[in-house]
Write a protein that holds these residues in place. Structure first.
Motif, PDB file in Angstrom:
ATOM      1  N   ALA A 125       1.857   6.367  -9.140  1.00 18.50           N
ATOM      2  CA  ALA A 125       3.057   5.695  -9.657  1.00 18.50           C
ATOM      3  C   ALA A 125       3.600   4.703  -8.632  1.00 18.50           C
ATOM      4  O   ALA A 125       4.008   3.590  -8.989  1.00 18.50           O
ATOM      5  CB  ALA A 125       4.121   6.726 -10.009  1.00 18.50           C
ATOM      6  N   ILE A 126       3.590   5.092  -7.358  1.00 19.27           N
ATOM      7  CA  ILE A 126       4.074   4.192  -6.308  1.00 19.27           C
ATOM      8  C   ILE A 126       3.151   2.988  -6.174  1.00 19.27           C
ATOM      9  O   ILE A 126       3.608   1.839  -6.047  1.00 19.27           O
ATOM     10  CB  ILE A 126       4.196   4.937  -4.964  1.00 19.27           C
ATOM     11  N   LEU A 127       1.836   3.232  -6.193  1.00 18.98           N
ATOM     12  CA  LEU A 127       0.874   2.136  -6.103  1.00 18.98           C
ATOM     13  C   LEU A 127       1.057   1.147  -7.251  1.00 18.98           C
ATOM     14  O   LEU A 127       1.034  -0.071  -7.051  1.00 18.98           O
ATOM     15  CB  LEU A 127      -0.558   2.684  -6.122  1.00 18.98           C
ATOM     16  N   ILE A 175       2.205  -4.040  -9.535  1.00 15.48           N
ATOM     17  CA  ILE A 175       2.373  -4.765 -10.804  1.00 15.48           C
ATOM     18  C   ILE A 175       3.576  -4.262 -11.597  1.00 15.48           C
ATOM     19  O   ILE A 175       3.749  -4.632 -12.759  1.00 15.48           O
ATOM     20  CB  ILE A 175       1.111  -4.643 -11.694  1.00 15.48           C
ATOM     21  N   GLY A 176       4.396  -3.420 -10.967  1.00 13.66           N
ATOM     22  CA  GLY A 176       5.491  -2.789 -11.695  1.00 13.66           C
ATOM     23  C   GLY A 176       6.690  -3.673 -11.950  1.00 13.66           C
ATOM     24  O   GLY A 176       7.581  -3.304 -12.707  1.00 13.66           O
ATOM     25  N   THR A 223      -3.495  -3.883  -1.860  1.00 14.73           N
ATOM     26  CA  THR A 223      -2.811  -4.255  -0.625  1.00 14.73           C
ATOM     27  C   THR A 223      -1.298  -4.191  -0.781  1.00 14.73           C
ATOM     28  O   THR A 223      -0.590  -3.625   0.055  1.00 14.73           O
ATOM     29  CB  THR A 223      -3.230  -5.663  -0.183  1.00 14.73           C
ATOM     30  N   THR A 224      -0.789  -4.784  -1.855  1.00 12.12           N
ATOM     31  CA  THR A 224       0.660  -4.757  -2.065  1.00 12.12           C
ATOM     32  C   THR A 224       1.143  -3.345  -2.409  1.00 12.12           C
ATOM     33  O   THR A 224       2.215  -2.929  -1.972  1.00 12.12           O
ATOM     34  CB  THR A 224       1.071  -5.733  -3.185  1.00 12.12           C
ATOM     35  N   GLY A 225       0.346  -2.622  -3.171  1.00 11.03           N
ATOM     36  CA  GLY A 225       0.707  -1.242  -3.485  1.00 11.03           C
ATOM     37  C   GLY A 225       0.720  -0.367  -2.242  1.00 11.03           C
ATOM     38  O   GLY A 225       1.577   0.517  -2.102  1.00 11.03           O
ATOM     39  N   ALA A 245       6.745   6.170   0.862  1.00  9.16           N
ATOM     40  CA  ALA A 245       6.224   7.510   1.148  1.00  9.16           C
ATOM     41  C   ALA A 245       5.848   7.715   2.606  1.00  9.16           C
ATOM     42  O   ALA A 245       5.426   8.815   2.978  1.00  9.16           O
ATOM     43  CB  ALA A 245       5.006   7.776   0.258  1.00  9.16           C
ATOM     44  N   GLY A 246       5.962   6.680   3.434  1.00  7.76           N
ATOM     45  CA  GLY A 246       5.625   6.829   4.841  1.00  7.76           C
ATOM     46  C   GLY A 246       4.135   6.946   5.102  1.00  7.76           C
ATOM     47  O   GLY A 246       3.716   7.451   6.148  1.00  7.76           O
ATOM     48  N   ILE A 247       3.319   6.487   4.153  1.00  3.20           N
ATOM     49  CA  ILE A 247       1.863   6.520   4.303  1.00  3.20           C
ATOM     50  C   ILE A 247       1.393   5.157   4.777  1.00  3.20           C
ATOM     51  O   ILE A 247       1.772   4.133   4.214  1.00  3.20           O
ATOM     52  CB  ILE A 247       1.186   6.888   2.961  1.00  3.20           C
ATOM     53  N   SER A 248       0.567   5.132   5.792  1.00  2.00           N
ATOM     54  CA  SER A 248       0.139   3.873   6.397  1.00  2.00           C
ATOM     55  C   SER A 248      -0.487   2.943   5.369  1.00  2.00           C
ATOM     56  O   SER A 248      -1.271   3.372   4.501  1.00  2.00           O
ATOM     57  CB  SER A 248      -0.873   4.136   7.522  1.00  2.00           C
ATOM     58  N   ALA A 249      -0.164   1.656   5.486  1.00  2.00           N
ATOM     59  CA  ALA A 249      -0.737   0.655   4.586  1.00  2.00           C
ATOM     60  C   ALA A 249      -2.224   0.461   4.825  1.00  2.00           C
ATOM     61  O   ALA A 249      -2.893  -0.231   4.054  1.00  2.00           O
ATOM     62  CB  ALA A 249      -0.003  -0.679   4.765  1.00  2.00           C
ATOM     63  N   MET A 250      -2.756   1.071   5.873  1.00  5.24           N
ATOM     64  CA  MET A 250      -4.193   0.983   6.142  1.00  5.24           C
ATOM     65  C   MET A 250      -5.018   1.677   5.060  1.00  5.24           C
ATOM     66  O   MET A 250      -6.245   1.557   5.052  1.00  5.24           O
ATOM     67  CB  MET A 250      -4.509   1.592   7.506  1.00  5.24           C
ATOM     68  N   VAL A 251      -4.361   2.403   4.165  1.00  6.02           N
ATOM     69  CA  VAL A 251      -5.115   3.022   3.070  1.00  6.02           C
ATOM     70  C   VAL A 251      -5.790   1.962   2.214  1.00  6.02           C
ATOM     71  O   VAL A 251      -6.790   2.239   1.542  1.00  6.02           O
ATOM     72  CB  VAL A 251      -4.208   3.916   2.198  1.00  6.02           C
TER      73      VAL A 251
END
Length: 340
Positions: free
Chosen positions: A49-51, A56-57, A301-303, A311-317
């Motif tokens: 949902a966050i992604l 595109i939300g 990338t934007t998600g 959520a504090g999860i690194s954008a490196m995902v």
């Protein structure tokens, strides 16, 4: 050899099975990212949902995704054209940076001159690897990677030396003149580079699949010995393919400078050159497929940025997702070949 006689034999469209493989690879990457949420105390559904909302939300998120997609599309096209000719151009990162440098130097003469300088600079930088291949038989996989490092250090020298901003406070250049920036599309926060990138993708498709020159280029990549026997000047095709490839990556750097950052700084490329490899592979090296592939990675990338903020999860995902897509593509394509 004419395009009309042999186009049907050498044309490699995106078949249904290949589209299926690409969709499975993309779905695998998204599913893996969703499952990673468990390690961070988040449910997979929450991460998805966050992604989605971050990419595109909303109109703001969608525009951000489109902006991220532009350099990915052009670097993906750069890889696709080179690989179609059998040239392993891994130098999109360096060509992207040199294109941005060329665009900055040409910006004083206006927008058209700046974009032309970006295209020319990228083509010349890529052609260095071609010259080394023809002169010393140096593999372009190695030379293009080494040229990436040279471009990175050249940019670093430029923004801390001759091109550093007048105040001298930060390792960055002054902003490009207002007359050289890309115009916005209506009331949107999108610059005209979005249109340019799509037109380049269509032009690349037309070149590869609707012209005799494109047929020769693809024939060279399909089988160099057979192409040479058929009268194709293989070396000339390698030179042209690498120059076109570098020009596209250089244009990507120029558009990023003139449409987004408006100034040069260290770490300007942000990995777009390497990400273009994943974009091209997911698109099956098809120029039109690259449009959808670039949008997918732009959304990731934007998600991922929204994941980091929310959520504090690194954008490196997002980088992890690129790796998963490539591995999934390799696995499913090998399995498809084995079953056939």
């Amino acid at each position: 050899m004419t395009a009309g006689t042999h186009r049907g034999k050498l044309r490699i469209p995106i078949s249904v099975s290949r589209v299926g493989i690409a969709l499975i690879a993309a779905t695998t990457a998204i599913a893996f990212l969703a499952l990673c949420g468990i390690a961070f105390g988040r449910s997979p559904g929450e991460l998805l949902a966050i992604l989605t909302s971050g990419s595109i939300g909303s109109s703001f998120a969608l525009q951000g995704t489109l902006l991220k997609s532009v350099p990915l599309l052009l670097t993906g096209l750069s890889v696709a054209v080179a690989f179609r000719a059998g040239v392993w151009n891994i130098g999109g990162e360096g060509q992207f940076l040199i294109g941005a440098l060329g665009a900055f130097l040409g910006a004083r003469y206006g927008l058209i001159a700046s974009l032309a300088a970006a295209v020319l600079a990228g083509a010349i930088w890529a052609s260095i690897a071609t010259a080394m291949r023809l002169w010393r038989n140096a593999p372009e996989v190695l030379t293009t990677i080494l040229l990436n490092f040279i471009a990175i250090h050249l940019l670093g020298y430029a923004v801390t030396g001759p091109l550093q901003e007048a105040s001298g406070k930060y390792p960055q250049s002054d902003a490009v003149p207002a007359g050289a920036t890309l115009p916005l599309l209506g009331n949107l926060e999108l610059h005209a580079g979005v249109v340019i990138a799509v037109l380049v993708a269509i032009a690349a498709w037309y070149l590869l699949y609707q012209t005799a020159e494109g047929l020769r280029l693809r024939a060279t990549g399909f089988n160099r010995s057979a192409a040479k026997w058929a009268g194709v000047n293989v070396n000339a095709q390698l030179i042209r393919a690498m120059a076109i490839s570098g020009a596209m990556a250089g244009l990507a750097g120029g558009i990023e400078l003139l449409g987004v950052t408006h100034r040069l700084f260290e770490r300007f490329a942000a990995g777009y050159g390497y990400a273009g490899i994943a974009v091209a592979l997911l698109a099956q090296l098809h120029p039109l497929g690259t449009i959808a592939s670039a949008f997918f990675f732009g959304a990731l990338t934007t998600g991922a940025g929204e994941l980091q903020r929310t959520a504090g999860i690194s954008a490196m995902v997002a980088t992890l997702a690129q790796a998963i897509v490539i591995l999934a593509m390799i696995a499913f394509m090998r399995r498809s070949k084995a079953s056939s």
